[in-house]
Design an enzyme around this catalytic site. Sequence first.
Site, short mmCIF file in Angstrom:
data_model
loop_
_atom_site.label_atom_id
_atom_site.label_comp_id
_atom_site.label_asym_id
_atom_site.label_seq_id
_atom_site.Cartn_x
_atom_site.Cartn_y
_atom_site.Cartn_z
N PRO A 117 30.72 72.64 58.41
CA PRO A 117 30.18 71.53 57.64
C PRO A 117 31.05 70.33 57.05
O PRO A 117 32.18 70.65 56.70
CB PRO A 117 29.47 72.23 56.68
CG PRO A 117 30.29 73.39 56.47
CD PRO A 117 30.98 73.71 57.57
N CYS A 251 26.42 75.77 49.06
CA CYS A 251 24.98 76.05 49.13
C CYS A 251 24.61 77.02 48.38
O CYS A 251 23.22 77.14 48.49
CB CYS A 251 24.95 76.41 50.78
SG CYS A 251 25.90 77.59 51.28
C1 LIG Z 1 28.81 78.20 51.98
C2 LIG Z 1 28.54 76.69 52.19
O1 LIG Z 1 28.47 76.22 51.18
S1 LIG Z 1 27.88 75.97 53.65
C3 LIG Z 1 27.28 74.68 53.11
C4 LIG Z 1 26.46 74.43 54.27
N1 LIG Z 1 25.37 73.42 54.03
C5 LIG Z 1 25.51 72.10 54.24
O2 LIG Z 1 26.35 71.61 55.17
C6 LIG Z 1 24.41 71.21 53.98
C7 LIG Z 1 23.91 70.67 55.03
N2 LIG Z 1 24.21 69.33 55.45
C8 LIG Z 1 23.60 68.16 55.28
O3 LIG Z 1 22.72 68.03 54.71
C9 LIG Z 1 24.58 67.13 55.71
O4 LIG Z 1 25.59 67.42 56.65
C10 LIG Z 1 25.07 66.21 54.56
C11 LIG Z 1 24.02 65.65 53.55
C12 LIG Z 1 26.19 67.08 53.73
C13 LIG Z 1 25.83 65.11 55.22
O5 LIG Z 1 25.18 64.37 55.79
P1 LIG Z 1 25.14 63.12 57.01
O6 LIG Z 1 26.61 63.16 57.29
O7 LIG Z 1 24.75 61.89 56.44
O8 LIG Z 1 24.49 63.67 58.14
P2 LIG Z 1 24.24 64.83 59.15
O9 LIG Z 1 25.19 66.07 58.64
O10 LIG Z 1 22.94 65.04 59.60
O11 LIG Z 1 25.34 64.43 60.43
C14 LIG Z 1 25.46 63.13 60.84
C15 LIG Z 1 25.65 62.88 62.32
O12 LIG Z 1 26.34 63.67 62.79
C16 LIG Z 1 26.04 64.62 63.85
N3 LIG Z 1 26.61 65.90 63.56
C17 LIG Z 1 26.85 66.74 62.69
N4 LIG Z 1 27.69 67.88 62.98
C18 LIG Z 1 27.82 67.46 64.16
C19 LIG Z 1 28.74 68.48 65.12
N5 LIG Z 1 29.37 69.67 64.88
N6 LIG Z 1 28.99 67.90 66.28
C20 LIG Z 1 28.66 66.59 66.61
N7 LIG Z 1 27.56 65.80 65.96
C21 LIG Z 1 27.61 66.33 64.73
C22 LIG Z 1 24.83 64.83 63.38
O13 LIG Z 1 23.81 65.19 64.41
C23 LIG Z 1 24.12 63.31 63.11
O14 LIG Z 1 24.18 62.45 64.15
P3 LIG Z 1 22.83 61.60 64.02
O15 LIG Z 1 23.35 60.51 62.81
O16 LIG Z 1 23.05 60.80 65.28
O17 LIG Z 1 21.66 62.17 63.78
#
Ligand SMILES: CC(=O)SCCNC(=O)CCNC(=O)[C@H](O)C(C)(C)COP(=O)(O)OP(=O)(O)OC[C@H]1O[C@@H](n2cnc3c(N)ncnc32)[C@H](O)[C@@H]1OP(=O)(O)O
Length: 495
Positions: A117, A251
């Site tokens: 992430p 998270c």
């Molecule tokens: C122990 C822990 O704490 S684990 C924490 C885990 N929790 C998280 O990561 C929280 C969930 N994550 C999120 O909500 C989001 O990732 C955020 C808010 C942190 C960041 O958001 P953003 O960067 O705006 O959006 P998002 O993560 O959806 O990704 C942006 C783009 O990258 C793409 N993308 C994300 N990961 C990948 C990957 N591994 N490979 C290719 N593309 C990817 C997404 O599909 C998205 O594409 P799109 O714009 O065409 O739809």
Amino acid sequence: MLNFDYDLQSVQETRNLARQAKQAQTELAQFNSEQIDKIIRNMVKVAEENAVALAKLAVEETGFGKVEDKVFKNRFASTELYQFIKPMQTIGVIKEDKINKVMEIAEPVGLLMGIVPSTNPTSTTIYKSLIAIKARNGIVFSPHPSALKCTLEAAKLMNDAAVAAGAPANIIGCISKPSMNATNELMKCDEVAMIIATGGSAMVKAAYSAGKPALGVGPGNVPAYIERTADIPKAVRNIIASKTFDNGTICASEQSVVVEECIRNQVMEEFKRQGGYFMTPEETEQVGRKLFNRGHAMNAKMVGRSAADIAAGAGISIPPGTKVLLGEQQGVGEQYPLSYEKLTTVLAFYTVKDWHEACDLCMKLLNNGGVGHSLSIHTENPEMAIKFAEKPVFRILVNTASTHGGVGVSTGLAPAFTLGCGTWGGSATSDNVTPMHLINIKRVAYGIKDVTENGNSSYATGDAQQGGSGGTVSEDRIQALVNEVMSLLKQRGDC
Ligand SMILES: CC(=O)SCCNC(=O)CCNC(=O)[C@H](O)C(C)(C)COP(=O)(O)OP(=O)(O)OC[C@H]1O[C@@H](n2cnc3c(N)ncnc32)[C@H](O)[C@@H]1OP(=O)(O)O
């Protein structure tokens, strides 16, 4: 045309990475405990040496969190994790049940795919690399596009350190041209045996749809209930420390505070005293609008930011020194934006009549995107902690900061940056993921009962269950067979 070329290169690169890492893993599968420990020690050393540089890189690139806390996370994911995994038996014979005559032998899973992430990019890469190698697996990472540089750098450091200490070349890889096509390719390619996905729920769902075993970890929405018997100053201190740690990117961090009417004023005063700012209803609305894009998708510009940055972004003014923003909410769902996961320094604040109401509210909050993950309770009444242990979550964190508690910094839980949410949260595990989730276990089981033609069975000996000798297969014969298996494994270098 440009995108097409990029996609093609990115898919081609991914195939190469998977092929090379699989080849390396086949060799690593023959390594013994001493060899693996030597490799891991060097990876930990390199992670320690680069903890600060990687933290700076991650903050610079993503804009999320704080350098000092990311340094802590990198160290926790290496040095602390090492102390925990060092004694784990992940190679060769890991258990012998002499009574039931079953011997367990660990085998690696194979090549792993790690989805990383943007919120915890370098610590997750270090952690997943270490747990993969400890279980003699290879790993190829799919980085989040907005954390590409720091994830690549962390993966490269881990690979170089592993190789320098004797691991086969390319045992750890990372996609350098991220695209959804490349990520899908990696998920589905034959070389990858298992996916460990940490990130947004769409990515975790995609991992589970790839048609192979996956350990996926989705979002949380952690309620923190301050019960009437709680040590209030301590509870508030824990919540603020947790919520401001890396600006709330983990998270397991608290998303809502739930207090009983009878202690509401005391709790509010304590929050104010320790750096909490209670927003007016108008300010709460303004901040709520800024925190999300469409629906409840978090606005990355507000994730992992300080209270001052959030206030500036939302156009509200707050007292200097404010650490967290709190907004009162009257319900859960569409009309109440703060009732969703925020991963930043903003908390929803709820008042309830008593613990029964607190229970109902916590259920609603968990059902609002946090089922299976974590719940936090502050109480001096052990019975109350047990009542809340009935909620549909797998981490019930008592009298601690939930960020630190969930990942195992301040509790006895396994140190991890991938926290399973169990089947209730759409996860294959409810555990904090460790190397033990990344091995297959072979069992050599000797017959201990006679089987007759009509399918009945009986113990071959009266005392087989007690480990006694005699019966149709003698103790000596069984020991000789055990020795044979052990010596075969030794020849293979497994133990
Ligand atoms: C122990 C822990 O704490 S684990 C924490 C885990 N929790 C998280 O990561 C929280 C969930 N994550 C999120 O909500 C989001 O990732 C955020 C808010 C942190 C960041 O958001 P953003 O960067 O705006 O959006 P998002 O993560 O959806 O990704 C942006 C783009 O990258 C793409 N993308 C994300 N990961 C990948 C990957 N591994 N490979 C290719 N593309 C990817 C997404 O599909 C998205 O594409 P799109 O714009 O065409 O739809």
